[in-house]
Structures are given as C-alpha cells and as structure tokens.
Design a protein around this motif. Structure first.
Motif, PDB file in Angstrom:
ATOM      1  N   ALA A 153     -34.577 -29.469  48.292  1.00 18.18           N
ATOM      2  CA  ALA A 153     -35.992 -29.795  48.493  1.00 18.18           C
ATOM      3  C   ALA A 153     -36.539 -30.700  47.392  1.00 18.18           C
ATOM      4  CB  ALA A 153     -36.812 -28.507  48.565  1.00 18.18           C
ATOM      5  N   GLY A 154     -35.677 -31.118  46.483  1.00 15.10           N
ATOM      6  CA  GLY A 154     -36.094 -32.043  45.432  1.00 15.10           C
ATOM      7  C   GLY A 154     -36.491 -31.398  44.125  1.00 15.10           C
ATOM      8  N   GLY A 155     -36.357 -30.078  44.019  1.00 12.88           N
ATOM      9  CA  GLY A 155     -36.696 -29.387  42.778  1.00 12.88           C
ATOM     10  C   GLY A 155     -35.669 -29.650  41.682  1.00 12.88           C
ATOM     11  N   ARG A 156     -36.130 -29.720  40.470  1.00 14.17           N
ATOM     12  CA  ARG A 156     -35.261 -29.932  39.312  1.00 14.17           C
ATOM     13  C   ARG A 156     -35.349 -28.704  38.420  1.00 14.17           C
ATOM     14  NH1 ARG A 156     -31.842 -33.600  40.322  1.00 14.17           N
ATOM     15  NH2 ARG A 156     -31.490 -33.952  38.124  1.00 14.17           N
ATOM     16  N   THR A 157     -34.231 -28.182  38.018  1.00 19.02           N
ATOM     17  CA  THR A 157     -34.211 -27.010  37.153  1.00 19.02           C
ATOM     18  C   THR A 157     -34.427 -27.420  35.706  1.00 19.02           C
ATOM     19  OG1 THR A 157     -31.811 -27.163  36.987  1.00 19.02           O
ATOM     20  CG2 THR A 157     -32.698 -25.699  38.682  1.00 19.02           C
ATOM     21  N   PRO A 158     -34.989 -26.507  34.898  1.00 18.51           N
ATOM     22  CA  PRO A 158     -35.221 -26.835  33.493  1.00 18.51           C
ATOM     23  C   PRO A 158     -33.912 -27.063  32.732  1.00 18.51           C
ATOM     24  CG  PRO A 158     -36.195 -24.700  34.057  1.00 18.51           C
ATOM     25  CD  PRO A 158     -35.505 -25.218  35.266  1.00 18.51           C
ATOM     26  N   GLY A 159     -32.930 -26.199  32.971  1.00 14.85           N
ATOM     27  CA  GLY A 159     -31.636 -26.347  32.309  1.00 14.85           C
ATOM     28  C   GLY A 159     -30.792 -27.390  33.007  1.00 14.85           C
ATOM     29  N   ARG A 160     -29.970 -28.055  32.237  1.00 15.60           N
ATOM     30  CA  ARG A 160     -29.090 -29.079  32.813  1.00 15.60           C
ATOM     31  C   ARG A 160     -27.825 -28.409  33.305  1.00 15.60           C
ATOM     32  NH1 ARG A 160     -30.310 -34.580  31.290  1.00 15.60           N
ATOM     33  NH2 ARG A 160     -28.286 -34.844  32.221  1.00 15.60           N
ATOM     34  N   LEU A 161     -27.488 -28.664  34.556  1.00 14.55           N
ATOM     35  CA  LEU A 161     -26.299 -28.067  35.135  1.00 14.55           C
ATOM     36  C   LEU A 161     -25.754 -29.007  36.205  1.00 14.55           C
ATOM     37  CD1 LEU A 161     -24.713 -25.448  34.765  1.00 14.55           C
ATOM     38  CD2 LEU A 161     -25.939 -24.534  36.697  1.00 14.55           C
ATOM     39  N   PHE A 162     -24.669 -29.683  35.889  1.00 16.02           N
ATOM     40  CA  PHE A 162     -24.147 -30.707  36.784  1.00 16.02           C
ATOM     41  C   PHE A 162     -23.702 -30.163  38.132  1.00 16.02           C
ATOM     42  CE2 PHE A 162     -20.322 -29.195  34.770  1.00 16.02           C
ATOM     43  CZ  PHE A 162     -19.368 -29.273  35.762  1.00 16.02           C
ATOM     44  N   LEU A 163     -23.295 -28.893  38.207  1.00 16.67           N
ATOM     45  CA  LEU A 163     -22.839 -28.334  39.472  1.00 16.67           C
ATOM     46  C   LEU A 163     -23.900 -28.436  40.565  1.00 16.67           C
ATOM     47  CD1 LEU A 163     -21.047 -25.028  38.411  1.00 16.67           C
ATOM     48  CD2 LEU A 163     -19.995 -27.064  39.381  1.00 16.67           C
ATOM     49  N   LEU A 164     -25.151 -28.271  40.187  1.00 20.46           N
ATOM     50  CA  LEU A 164     -26.225 -28.269  41.181  1.00 20.46           C
ATOM     51  C   LEU A 164     -26.456 -29.635  41.806  1.00 20.46           C
ATOM     52  CD1 LEU A 164     -28.793 -25.978  39.374  1.00 20.46           C
ATOM     53  CD2 LEU A 164     -27.377 -25.416  41.340  1.00 20.46           C
ATOM     54  N   ASP A 165     -25.901 -30.682  41.207  1.00 21.94           N
ATOM     55  CA  ASP A 165     -26.089 -32.018  41.746  1.00 21.94           C
ATOM     56  C   ASP A 165     -25.053 -32.389  42.801  1.00 21.94           C
ATOM     57  OD1 ASP A 165     -28.354 -32.545  40.219  1.00 21.94           O
ATOM     58  OD2 ASP A 165     -27.129 -33.080  38.494  1.00 21.94           O
ATOM     59  N   GLY A 166     -24.004 -31.616  42.916  1.00 17.05           N
ATOM     60  CA  GLY A 166     -22.953 -31.938  43.877  1.00 17.05           C
ATOM     61  C   GLY A 166     -23.273 -31.431  45.272  1.00 17.05           C
ATOM     62  N   PRO A 167     -23.194 -32.305  46.279  1.00 12.95           N
ATOM     63  CA  PRO A 167     -23.513 -31.874  47.645  1.00 12.95           C
ATOM     64  C   PRO A 167     -22.563 -30.795  48.155  1.00 12.95           C
ATOM     65  CG  PRO A 167     -22.682 -34.136  47.627  1.00 12.95           C
ATOM     66  CD  PRO A 167     -22.845 -33.718  46.204  1.00 12.95           C
ATOM     67  N   LEU A 168     -21.308 -30.846  47.755  1.00 14.91           N
ATOM     68  CA  LEU A 168     -20.360 -29.823  48.182  1.00 14.91           C
ATOM     69  C   LEU A 168     -20.753 -28.465  47.605  1.00 14.91           C
ATOM     70  CD1 LEU A 168     -17.742 -29.139  49.667  1.00 14.91           C
ATOM     71  CD2 LEU A 168     -16.505 -29.691  47.578  1.00 14.91           C
ATOM     72  N   PHE A 169     -21.151 -28.450  46.355  1.00 10.47           N
ATOM     73  CA  PHE A 169     -21.572 -27.204  45.705  1.00 10.47           C
ATOM     74  C   PHE A 169     -22.819 -26.643  46.382  1.00 10.47           C
ATOM     75  CE2 PHE A 169     -24.011 -24.762  42.657  1.00 10.47           C
ATOM     76  CZ  PHE A 169     -23.059 -23.861  42.210  1.00 10.47           C
ATOM     77  N   ARG A 170     -23.803 -27.494  46.624  1.00 11.26           N
ATOM     78  CA  ARG A 170     -25.038 -27.026  47.259  1.00 11.26           C
ATOM     79  C   ARG A 170     -24.765 -26.474  48.651  1.00 11.26           C
ATOM     80  NH1 ARG A 170     -28.218 -31.916  45.043  1.00 11.26           N
ATOM     81  NH2 ARG A 170     -27.258 -32.886  46.839  1.00 11.26           N
ATOM     82  N   SER A 171     -23.985 -27.194  49.432  1.00  9.60           N
ATOM     83  CA  SER A 171     -23.672 -26.729  50.789  1.00  9.60           C
ATOM     84  C   SER A 171     -22.889 -25.426  50.745  1.00  9.60           C
ATOM     85  CB  SER A 171     -22.865 -27.783  51.540  1.00  9.60           C
ATOM     86  OG  SER A 171     -23.607 -28.966  51.663  1.00  9.60           O
ATOM     87  N   GLY A 172     -21.916 -25.360  49.866  1.00 15.32           N
ATOM     88  CA  GLY A 172     -21.112 -24.147  49.721  1.00 15.32           C
ATOM     89  C   GLY A 172     -21.952 -22.955  49.302  1.00 15.32           C
ATOM     90  N   ALA A 173     -22.890 -23.172  48.396  1.00 12.33           N
ATOM     91  CA  ALA A 173     -23.756 -22.082  47.937  1.00 12.33           C
ATOM     92  C   ALA A 173     -24.606 -21.546  49.082  1.00 12.33           C
ATOM     93  CB  ALA A 173     -24.637 -22.556  46.785  1.00 12.33           C
ATOM     94  N   LEU A 174     -25.114 -22.441  49.913  1.00 12.94           N
ATOM     95  CA  LEU A 174     -25.920 -22.002  51.062  1.00 12.94           C
ATOM     96  C   LEU A 174     -25.077 -21.224  52.069  1.00 12.94           C
ATOM     97  CD1 LEU A 174     -28.110 -25.183  51.563  1.00 12.94           C
ATOM     98  CD2 LEU A 174     -28.890 -22.926  50.791  1.00 12.94           C
ATOM     99  N   VAL A 175     -23.885 -21.723  52.356  1.00  7.58           N
ATOM    100  CA  VAL A 175     -22.999 -21.045  53.305  1.00  7.58           C
ATOM    101  C   VAL A 175     -22.595 -19.668  52.773  1.00  7.58           C
ATOM    102  CG1 VAL A 175     -20.694 -21.128  54.356  1.00  7.58           C
ATOM    103  CG2 VAL A 175     -22.164 -23.147  54.408  1.00  7.58           C
ATOM    104  N   LEU A 176     -22.240 -19.599  51.499  1.00  7.07           N
ATOM    105  CA  LEU A 176     -21.850 -18.313  50.909  1.00  7.07           C
ATOM    106  C   LEU A 176     -23.028 -17.341  50.883  1.00  7.07           C
ATOM    107  CD1 LEU A 176     -19.563 -19.477  47.980  1.00  7.07           C
ATOM    108  CD2 LEU A 176     -18.870 -18.257  50.057  1.00  7.07           C
ATOM    109  N   GLY A 177     -24.223 -17.848  50.628  1.00  6.95           N
ATOM    110  CA  GLY A 177     -25.401 -16.988  50.626  1.00  6.95           C
ATOM    111  C   GLY A 177     -25.645 -16.359  51.985  1.00  6.95           C
ATOM    112  N   VAL A 178     -25.567 -17.164  53.034  1.00  4.29           N
ATOM    113  CA  VAL A 178     -25.757 -16.648  54.397  1.00  4.29           C
ATOM    114  C   VAL A 178     -24.604 -15.710  54.761  1.00  4.29           C
ATOM    115  CG1 VAL A 178     -25.825 -17.287  56.847  1.00  4.29           C
ATOM    116  CG2 VAL A 178     -27.141 -18.599  55.168  1.00  4.29           C
ATOM    117  N   GLY A 179     -23.393 -16.082  54.403  1.00  3.90           N
ATOM    118  CA  GLY A 179     -22.232 -15.236  54.690  1.00  3.90           C
ATOM    119  C   GLY A 179     -22.335 -13.869  54.039  1.00  3.90           C
TER     120      GLY A 179
END
Length: 155
Positions: free
Chosen positions: A33-59
């Motif tokens: 949704a365009g939100g930026r976290t205060p801490g720097r974390l490169f994992l959150l910028d990867g589309p594969l990571f974001r998609s995987g996190a959503l799928v795992l959350g629903v699963g």
C-alpha cells in the motif's frame, strides 16, 4: 530515541506469539500500500518476499483450524515465531535501532506463544476449534494492523 520508540517492535513480537506469519503479512500489505517502515529492511522491498509473506499469512490462518495443526509452542512453531518477530521488530524499530527492535520482538514472541496457547485452549473447550480460531484470528490481525499503522504513522 530510547525505549518508547521500540514499543511497536515489542508489540509486533506479541502478535507473532499468537500467529507466526501475521506480522510479516501485515508488513507486506503495508508495503504494497506504499507504507515505509521506520527501520531499514531490504527483505520488505522484494516482491517475492511480500507475496510469500501474504500467502504464508493466509495459509497459517487456514491451517490453524485443522485438528492436525501443531501447537504454536512446537519447536518449528517457536522458530517461525522467532524469525517473524525478529524481522518485523527490526522493521518497526527506529532507523539505526533495528537490532534492538528485533531483540525486543523476539523476547516478546516466545512467552506470548505460551500465554496465547493457554487462552486458545480454554476458548476451544467452550466454543470449539474453528470458532475460537476465527475469533483469535480477528483479534490478532487487528492488533497486527494497528501496531504497523501506529509505527508507520510515527515515522
């Protein structure tokens, strides 16, 4: 910024204690949704990571309702909570305090896994596995979303 700046990290660790993948899924949704976290974390910028996190959350939400679902305090469940809490705690910590945020989140996740398991067992005896799980899901998702929204707004 002392301890008050790390409160979202500790709170997201508590969320991880109840649902291992919810912190990552909520963070992924916020990033989409365009939100930026205060801490720097490169994992959150990867589309594969974001998609995987959503799928795992629903699963995880679906799998939790199965009678064969392991307790959240099983070794793999605690490992998942620890990893998720650490990543999310670092992302919600103030820039430069990511390590402290991760430590606080991990420190909150494990004890809360045991505490929430006890509450869930009591609820299951009163209303069954599926209904208690759906109520817990709603509470945990709302808590995770509130913590992330608070942390992103403070940024």
């Amino acid at each position: 910024m002392a301890l008050p700046g790390l409160i979202p990290s500790a709170l997201i660790g508590a969320v991880a204690g109840a649902r291992a993948m919810t912190p990552m899924a909520v963070l992924a949704a916020a990033r989409l949704a365009g939100g930026r976290t205060p801490g720097r974390l490169f994992l959150l910028d990867g589309p594969l990571f974001r998609s995987g996190a959503l799928v795992l959350g629903v699963g995880e939400l679906l799998g939790d309702k199965l009678r064969s679902a392991p307790d959240r305090t099983a070794p793999l469940g605690l490992l998942a909570r620890t990893l998720s809490a650490g990543i999310a705690g670092a992302a919600l910590a103030p820039h430069g305090r990511e390590r402290a945020g991760a430590v606080l989140a991990v420190g909150a996740a494990a004890p809360l896994a045991y505490l929430t398991l006890g509450g869930r067992r009591r609820a299951m005896s009163r209303m069954g596995q599926t209904r208690s799980g759906l109520i817990e899901d709603a509470l945990v998702i709302a808590a995770g979303a509130a913590v992330v929204a608070f942390a992103l707004r403070r940024r």
